[in-house]
Structures are given as structure tokens and as C-alpha cells.
Design an enzyme around this catalytic site. Structure first.
Site, mmCIF file in Angstrom:
data_model
loop_
_atom_site.group_PDB
_atom_site.id
_atom_site.type_symbol
_atom_site.label_atom_id
_atom_site.label_comp_id
_atom_site.label_asym_id
_atom_site.label_seq_id
_atom_site.Cartn_x
_atom_site.Cartn_y
_atom_site.Cartn_z
ATOM 1 N N CYS A 72 0.828 -1.206 0.000
ATOM 2 C CA CYS A 72 0.000 0.000 0.000
ATOM 3 C C CYS A 72 0.870 1.268 0.000
ATOM 4 C CB CYS A 72 -0.994 -0.039 1.164
ATOM 5 S SG CYS A 72 -2.435 1.012 0.846
ATOM 6 N N HIS B 102 -3.714 -4.855 0.283
ATOM 7 C CA HIS B 102 -3.211 -5.391 1.555
ATOM 8 C C HIS B 102 -3.286 -6.916 1.508
ATOM 9 C CE1 HIS B 102 -2.614 -1.708 3.859
ATOM 10 N NE2 HIS B 102 -3.653 -1.225 3.184
ATOM 11 N N GLU C 135 -1.757 -9.075 3.095
ATOM 12 C CA GLU C 135 -1.657 -9.740 4.409
ATOM 13 C C GLU C 135 -3.034 -10.103 4.963
ATOM 14 O OE1 GLU C 135 -1.171 -6.574 3.747
ATOM 15 O OE2 GLU C 135 -1.708 -5.243 5.416
HETATM 16 N N1 GLN Z 1 -1.845 6.693 2.933
HETATM 17 C C1 GLN Z 1 -1.920 5.956 1.717
HETATM 18 C C2 GLN Z 1 -3.251 6.139 1.008
HETATM 19 O O1 GLN Z 1 -4.198 6.604 1.589
HETATM 20 C C3 GLN Z 1 -1.659 4.495 1.964
HETATM 21 C C4 GLN Z 1 -2.712 3.860 2.809
HETATM 22 C C5 GLN Z 1 -2.274 2.541 3.385
HETATM 23 O O2 GLN Z 1 -1.113 2.209 3.395
HETATM 24 N N2 GLN Z 1 -3.208 1.798 3.905
HETATM 25 O O3 GLN Z 1 -3.385 5.817 -0.151
#
Ligand code: GLN
Length: 596
Positions: A418, A545, A547
Site C-alpha cells: 500500500c 493489503h 496480508e
Molecule cells: N496513505 C496511503 C493512502 O491513503 C496508503 C494507505 C495505506 O497504506 N493503507 O493511499
């Protein structure tokens, strides 16, 4: 005739002029569903989620379908606005629900994909009650904690029973008995038991047996008082689970039984266990599962053969975890890295991949707030691979970019998740494409190359709760890439982000050698990036994500790939080739093959 039927008889045709409030979801028949309710006493932090999910697993292993639900006491509508460093990671379900990390524990233990019905907070319960009040749903009555708020709680768990048609709805009440926040949940459970009938609900009280070192023996008083507190709420537990460091003695269990009206053979020890994967067997050995089955009269639904298979799979996993001989070290680059709960699913996903490949995964927590190009190499000395996890805001971002540069240029296996994926794009833009002032607008809204920018759909959104791009989304995979070996032509992962790779720069990145191997089928949203395997052994990032969807017996391929590459780096003789499930063209778990 059940007591609840008598209530219905009494209130029929009274057009709202009654003290009772019994909303039931369409298709619900009282007494037809079975419930297990787990409540904590004495103190929090005893591992109620792990205990509950293990007990639910024991039932599932017997061939029963279980539907777990966590009732959270806090007033937030969901967990999305909670600080993960205070409350643990925000877990995201496929339907986009942002919830407590315990739902991750349930999904992994039960190998189920849960939905918003498997989770609620006081905020949601109150919101529903207040919305109903505004639409005139209470027929002129004053709206009260009892019966209306409690009625909403019962309604929610019954909705879950109807939607899943589960043999057992498994309810975990957050917090401990005596908390103001969960008092009405406990009251709702008392009513539920009354309405569903004697054998419809099995109450399990988790309590704590102290063993102060100054005495050197177990003391039951706190446990007695905790259970007594529950009984003051009108709930007679049927099973008592005694958390303790060492197996709880018969004497102590008898004492607790004596004071709580629970027969001694239903007061069980629940002592520390070397691995969470051994807990289901510990519970079975003690007889917890039989006690629940017996109380709920579910004997006919039990399938012993299914149980045998499930036990073997799980104990095989526990044994492989214990017996792994190789070991690798993965660095996790984050902020406040001391708080492990904030990265619970990543730790689990690494474990799943490690067990599959027969190695232990040692974690090294690396704070990137002071990291630079000059000191990154030293800080990463000795790690066999790194993960740049998800994050929000600016802190530690430059340090992460320094780590990524080090990993990319030295062949260190790396997985960006992410925010980590976004940082990898920024690093590539700056150091390969010469866009020195590249950044994310989350970090620097004035930068020249805004390679990571707010998603177009996010520009018009106001407010913070539940507004990100959330939940499961399909991903189309580019043929001929590492991702295609992992996933074939398509996959699905869960997301939680507001920013994305600005598609205007894609041409420049791709021309310079960065491969976007996974994209959204509907919009120009980049989901997976990689460097070709002849350039780097494992340099992968994902906007998702991964995970969150890794399971013990179904390790997630992006983690498998990382651990495998780390093994190859750590052990000269390690020459196994990883064959991903998609490649093996089967639905079975991925495996490795010896070369030569
Ligand atoms: N802050 C980043 C976004 O909003 C990544 C978010 C995250 O890692 N969950 O896109």
C-alpha cells in the site's frame, strides 16, 4: 410452549401498547438457531479473541457451520478511525468493513470470509436505534436502553443467524463484565437466552486464575468474583474457562465450581500454550467442545471423520512451525514499530509463508524516521528481505524511500504494501526516471511530479470515516509477469487507500523498466508492480493489503515470493524452485520442487 411464545401471545394485537419489544428479522424462527456467547471477566488482555476463535474452530472441525460475531463496546461506527498503535491494526473485510483485528483472527482460524454482519460497535447499534426513532419506528414510545437498544443487538445477531444459516452463531462480547460500554450487550444476551429457550444459548465465561509468585500457588478469588459479577447480571454461565499461566489445579477448579453453580466438569483450565495452533487441541483434550455440543444438543450434527481431517491439517501446521530448521530475517520498516499489534496480519502472513517453505521468519523492526541513503545499508545489515508496510501521513517516508533504493539497487528482496508500494513508485521516479522532485500529494501537495495522487473518486469525498477505497477488488494480471505466475490472469485482494499512482506517468515508468503487472479492470488504478526477475530477484509492491487474505493453509503468494527469495539469499545451497498454485494449475496450496 417456549417462554418467548408466551410473550408473543401476551403482546399480540396490543398495537404497540406493551413493555416488550421483539423485532425479528424476516424468516427468523425463535429457538431455531444456537448461540455460544463468550464473555470476559476479571480483566482484559487474556486473549479472548484467540480463545473464542479456537473454540469456534473446534465446533467447525466437527462439521458444524459457525458464524462468529464480535460485539464491540466503543462508540465509533467502525474501527477505521482508530489509531492502530493504540488498538491494533484496522482489519478490512472483503465487503469493505473496517473492523477490529479479532476478525482477522477469526478469518484465519476458520478460513472464512466474513462480512459486516460479523461485527458491530455500540456506535452502529445506537445509530440504528436513533435512525429508527427519526423515522417514527417506535410508535410514540420513549426509546430506552431496555428494550430498544438491547432489542437492536438481538436483532443484529439474529440477522447473522438468518443470513448464514449457521449451526452455531458464536458471539464474542468485547471488554469485560463490569464495563459501562458493554453492559447493555450483556443484558441483551440475557434476554436472548430467555427468548431462545434453555438450550439455545451456551454462556462461556473466560476468567483469570492468579498465581502470585510470593505465594507460589493458584488463587481463585478474583475468578470467583468475576464470575459472580456476571451472575449479578442475570447470566448463569454454563462453561468456565480459567486462563492461567500453568494448568489450573482440580482444587481451584472445584472452588470456582462451588461458587458459580457450574459443575466441576465444566470448569476448565485454559493455561498458556506454546503455540496458538495447539489451543484447539488443548480445548478438545479438556472437553470444551463436548460440553458446548452437549449443552446445545447438537450431537446429531457432529461428523467425526471431518474432525479427524481438520485436526490433522492443523496439527501438521503446528508441527511444521515448530520443526522448521532454516531461519530468515525480514525487516519491517515502519513507524512506532514497537507496537506489534499494528502489524498483526503481516506477521501472520509471513508465518504462513514461512511454514509452507519450512523456515522460521525472524522479524527485525526498523524505525525509518532517522534513515537516509547514507545509513540505510548499515541499518539493513543482516536482513534477508524487507517489507515496507502500509501507513498514513509523512513520518518516516524519506527513510522508507532510502530503504527501497537500497533494496532495489542491491538485490535485497522487498515487498511494498500500500503506502510501501507508493513509496516504491516515488523512489523509482526520483532515482531512475530523474524526476527528483517526485512525491505523493499526501506528503507534499506542492511537489513538481505528483506521481502519487488522490484517487479521482476521492476528490469529492468529505469526512474521514469509511470513505477510502475499501474492501475487495478484482485485479487483472499482465501475462508473462511474476504476478501471472502467482495468480494466473486474475485475482482479488482487499484495499484501503485514498491515493494511487497517477496514470499520467505510467508511460515514463514503464519505459524505464518498471512493470505494472496488476491493474484494476475498471479504472486506471495500478495494483501490483514488479521489476523483471532478470533485473532483481524479488522487487514487488502492491496497492492492496495481501496480508489480510493470507491463511495458515493458504499462504498468500506475494508473501511466499518474498520469503522464498529471502531463503535463496540466506542459504547458498537453497535451490528449490517455488511453484505457485496458479502455475501448478490447481486449486491446491503452492508447493516447492527440488531442482536437478
Ligand atoms: N496513505 C496511503 C493512502 O491513503 C496508503 C494507505 C495505506 O497504506 N493503507 O493511499
Amino acid at each position: 410452549m417456549m417462554d418467548a411464545d408466551r410473550i408473543f401471545d401476551a403482546i399480540r394485537d396490543r398495537s404497540g401498547d406493551t413493555e416488550f419489544y421483539l423485532p425479528l428479522p424476516a424468516g427468523y424462527k425463535l429457538g431455531s438457531a444456537k448461540y455460544v456467547v463468550v464473555l470476559g471477566t476479571v480483566m482484559s488482555g487474556l486473549g479472548k479473541g484467540i480463545f473464542s476463535s479456537s473454540l469456534a474452530k473446534c465446533l467447525q472441525d466437527k462439521g458444524l457451520t459457525v458464524a462468529p460475531i464480535k460485539l464491540e463496546g466503543y462508540l465509533n461506527i467502525d474501527s477505521g478511525t482508530l489509531n492502530p498503535f493504540r488498538h491494533g491494526e484496522v482489519f478490512v473485510l472483503d465487503d469493505g468493513t473496517e473492523c477490529d483485528m479479532d476478525l482477522g483472527t477469526y478469518e484465519r482460524a476458520l478460513d472464512l470470509d466474513l462480512t459486516r454482519l460479523n461485527f458491530t460497535t455500540s456506535g452502529q447499534i445506537y445509530r440504528r436505534v436513533l435512525d429508527r426513532e427519526r423515522t417514527g419506528g417506535y410508535l410514540g414510545r420513549d426509546v430506552q436502553m431496555i428494550p430498544h437498544v438491547t432489542g437492536e443487538v438481538k436483532n443484529h445477531v439474529r440477522e447473522l443467524a438468518v443470513a448464514t444459516q449457521a449451526d452455531v452463531v458464536f458471539i464474542e462480547i468485547g471488554g469485560t463484565v463490569g464495563d459501562v460500554e458493554n453492559a447493555y450487550y450483556i443484558e441483551a444476551m440475557r434476554q436472548l437466552a430467555f427468548e431462545e429457550g434453555q438450550r439455545g444459548v451456551c454462556f462461556v465465561a473466560l476468567t483469570y486464575v492468579m498465581e502470585p509468585s510470593i505465594l507460589g500457588e493458584q488463587k481463585s478469588k478474583a475468578a470467583q468474583l468475576g464470575v459472580r459479577r456476571l451472575m449479578e447480571c442475570g447470566i448463569q454461565p454454563h462453561i468456565i474457562a480459567c486462563r492461567a499461566q500453568n494448568p489450573v489445579t482440580r482444587k481451584v477448579r472445584e472452588k470456582i465450581a462451588l461458587f458459580s453453580n457450574v459443575p466441576p466438569d465444566r470448569v476448565f483450565s485454559m493455561h498458556d500454550c506454546e503455540s496458538v495452533y495447539l489451543i484447539p487441541d488443548l480445548l478438545r483434550g479438556a472437553g470444551y467442545d463436548k460440553a458446548v455440543i452437549e449443552w446445545l444438543s447438537l450431537e446429531a450434527a457432529v461428523d467425526e471423520q471431518v474432525e479427524q481431517q481438520a485436526r490433522q491439517a492443523w496439527s501438521g501446521y503446528a508441527a511444521r512451525l515448530r520443526d522448521a530448521t532454516r531461519q530468515i530475517t525480514i525487516g519491517i520498516m515502519g513507524k512506532y514499530t514497537a507496537v506489534r499489534d499494528a502489524y498483526a496480519s503481516i506477521i501472520k502472513a509471513l508465518e504462513h509463508a514461512g511454514v509452507h517453505l519450512g523456515c522460521k521468519v525472524q522479524l527485525r523492526w526498523v524505525d525509518t524516521s532517522e534513515m537516509t541513503d547514507e545509513n540505510a545499508a548499515a541499518a539493513l545489515q543482516g536482513v534477508d528481505g524487507i517489507i515496507i508496510p502500509g501507513a498514513f501521513g509523512t513520518r518516516g517516508a524519506e527513510g522508507k524511500i532510502a530503504c527501497l533504493k537500497h533494496a532495489r539497487t542491491t538485490g535485497l528482496p522487498c515487498l511494498g504494501i500500500c503506502y510501501g508500494f507508493q513509496m516504491a513508485v516515488i523512489e523509482f521516479a526520483r532515482n531512475v526516471c530523474g524526476m527528483t522532485d517526485a512525491n505523493s500529494t499526501e506528503i507534499d501537495s506542492e511537489c513538481r511530479y505528483q506521481v502519487i495522487n488522490v484517487l479521482p473518486e476521492q476528490k469529492k469525498i468529505e469526512g474521514l470515516g469509511g470513505t477510502m477505497r475499501l474492501g475487495g477488488q478484482d485485479i487483472v494480471i499482465k501475462p508473462g509477469t511474476l504476478a501471472s505466475r502467482m495468480f494466473g490472469t486474475r485475482t482479488r485482494m482487499r484495499f484501503r487507500h485514498r491515493y494511487e499512482v497517477d496514470p499520467r506517468y505510467l508511460g515514463r515508468f514503464e519505459a524505464a523498466g518498471l512493470v505494472f503487472s496488476g491493474k484494476s479492470p475498471r479504472a486506471e488504478i495500478m495494483n501490483i508492480l514488479e521489476l523483471p526477475v532478470d533485473v532483481h530477484p524479488y522487487y514487488v509492491g502492491t496497492q492492496a493489503h495481501p496480508e489480510l487474505i493470507s491463511r495458515p493453509l493458504r499462504p498468500q503468494p506475494l508473501f511466499l515470493g518474498l520469503v522464498h527469495a529471502a531463503l535463496r539469499r540466506a542459504y547458498d545451497e537453497y535451490d528449490e524452485v517455488l511453484v505457485y498454485a496458479a502455475e501448478a494449475n490447481s486449486t491446491s496450496a503452492p508447493h516447492t520442487e527440488q531442482v536437478g
